[in-house]
Design a protein around this motif. Structure first.
Motif, PDB file in Angstrom:
ATOM      1  N   GLU A  52      90.337  -0.820   2.017  1.00 26.86           N
ATOM      2  CA  GLU A  52      90.666   0.511   2.498  1.00 26.86           C
ATOM      3  C   GLU A  52      90.451   1.544   1.399  1.00 26.86           C
ATOM      4  O   GLU A  52      90.522   1.236   0.214  1.00 26.86           O
ATOM      5  N   PRO A  59      97.183   9.681   2.507  1.00 28.55           N
ATOM      6  CA  PRO A  59      96.076   9.994   3.412  1.00 28.55           C
ATOM      7  C   PRO A  59      95.652  11.458   3.291  1.00 28.55           C
ATOM      8  O   PRO A  59      96.474  12.363   3.381  1.00 28.55           O
ATOM      9  N   GLU A  72      87.482  10.108   3.738  1.00 30.73           N
ATOM     10  CA  GLU A  72      88.857  10.125   4.203  1.00 30.73           C
ATOM     11  C   GLU A  72      89.642   8.974   3.585  1.00 30.73           C
ATOM     12  O   GLU A  72      89.327   7.800   3.795  1.00 30.73           O
ATOM     13  N   THR A  74      92.694   6.787   3.828  1.00 33.35           N
ATOM     14  CA  THR A  74      93.532   6.453   4.980  1.00 33.35           C
ATOM     15  C   THR A  74      94.934   5.999   4.583  1.00 33.35           C
ATOM     16  O   THR A  74      95.779   5.791   5.457  1.00 33.35           O
TER      17      THR A  74
END
Length: 235
Positions: A52, A59, A72, A74
């Motif tokens: 991730e 985030p 992005e 997360t």
């Protein structure tokens, strides 16, 4: 291979968590290359590795250097949950400027991370037994400038080796350098080599070989370790 913080997937198999750290000004390829290699390894290993994108703040959308793109994050970087933490370098100008380091230069962007929660979280990661911290290119400078790898062998982009030495780290001019729970890789494209090496360490050579074939990329150079006989002649 890591031995703590392991979770089981739905089938009861052991699963590792790799967190790729994003910070304002990161270099996209430094982050994406190991991300994609590790993610592919997870697929090959039937879900044994989860990957991730994270940031120290949690985030959010994180801009890369030189306005190249944004990714992005997360989740938040969590050293108590991760088994692998990968820190990229920065993408910025190479000009130092008339008054020293420019804020939009790679060294300037890396230095700005010192004013964020990232150094504290990376210290927590290095202090946690069983967790491996890895870096690509200038990512090792984040650790070095924070005083986290003083006296430890590490590598970075060839343009930054002198700076790495100045921080008290032991600069090694090699593609990938392993020092136990610290694995550093040199230039931007070395993120591919780093990802494959981490797959071999964590999931074994057959998984790493399958990912190597998928990306049609053969790892370059010898992984440097402080073991074995020292060369009798400097080359």
């Amino acid at each position: 291979m890591t031995s703590v913080g392991l979770a089981a997937n739905e089938e009861g198999l052991i699963r590792l968590l790799a967190q790729i750290v994003l910070f304002d000004g990161f270099d996209p390829l430094d982050a994406v290359a190991p991300y994609e290699v590790l993610a592919a390894g997870g697929v090959v290993a039937d879900g044994a590795l989860e990957v991730e994108l994270v940031s120290a703040e949690g985030p959010r959308q994180v801009p890369s250097g030189m306005n190249l793109l944004a990714l992005e994050a997360t989740a938040r970087l969590e050293p108590q949950r991760a088994d692998l933490v990968v820190v990229p370098g920065a993408a910025g100008s190479l000009d130092g400027g008339d008054d020293g380091v420019r804020e939009d230069s790679a060294p300037g962007l890396l230095a700005r991370t010192l004013d964020t929660p990232l150094p504290g979280l990376l210290k927590e990661a290095l202090d946690r037994p069983g967790l491996t911290v890895a870096t690509v290119c200038g990512g090792s400078m984040v650790l070095a400038m924070a005083g986290l790898i003083t006296g430890r062998p590490a590598t970075t982009h060839h343009l930054g080796l002198e700076g790495l030495t100045a921080t008290g780290a032991v600069a090694i001019d090699a593609r990938v350098v392993e020092d136990g729970d610290l694995v550093t890789a040199s230039s931007v494209t070395s993120g591919l080599d780093l990802g494959l090496y981490l797959l071999e360490r964590e999931l074994g050579p057959r998984v790493a070989h399958a990912a190597e074939r998928l990306f049609a990329h053969e790892r370059r150079g010898v992984v440097w370790r402080d073991t074995g006989s020292a060369p009798a002649v400097s080359l």
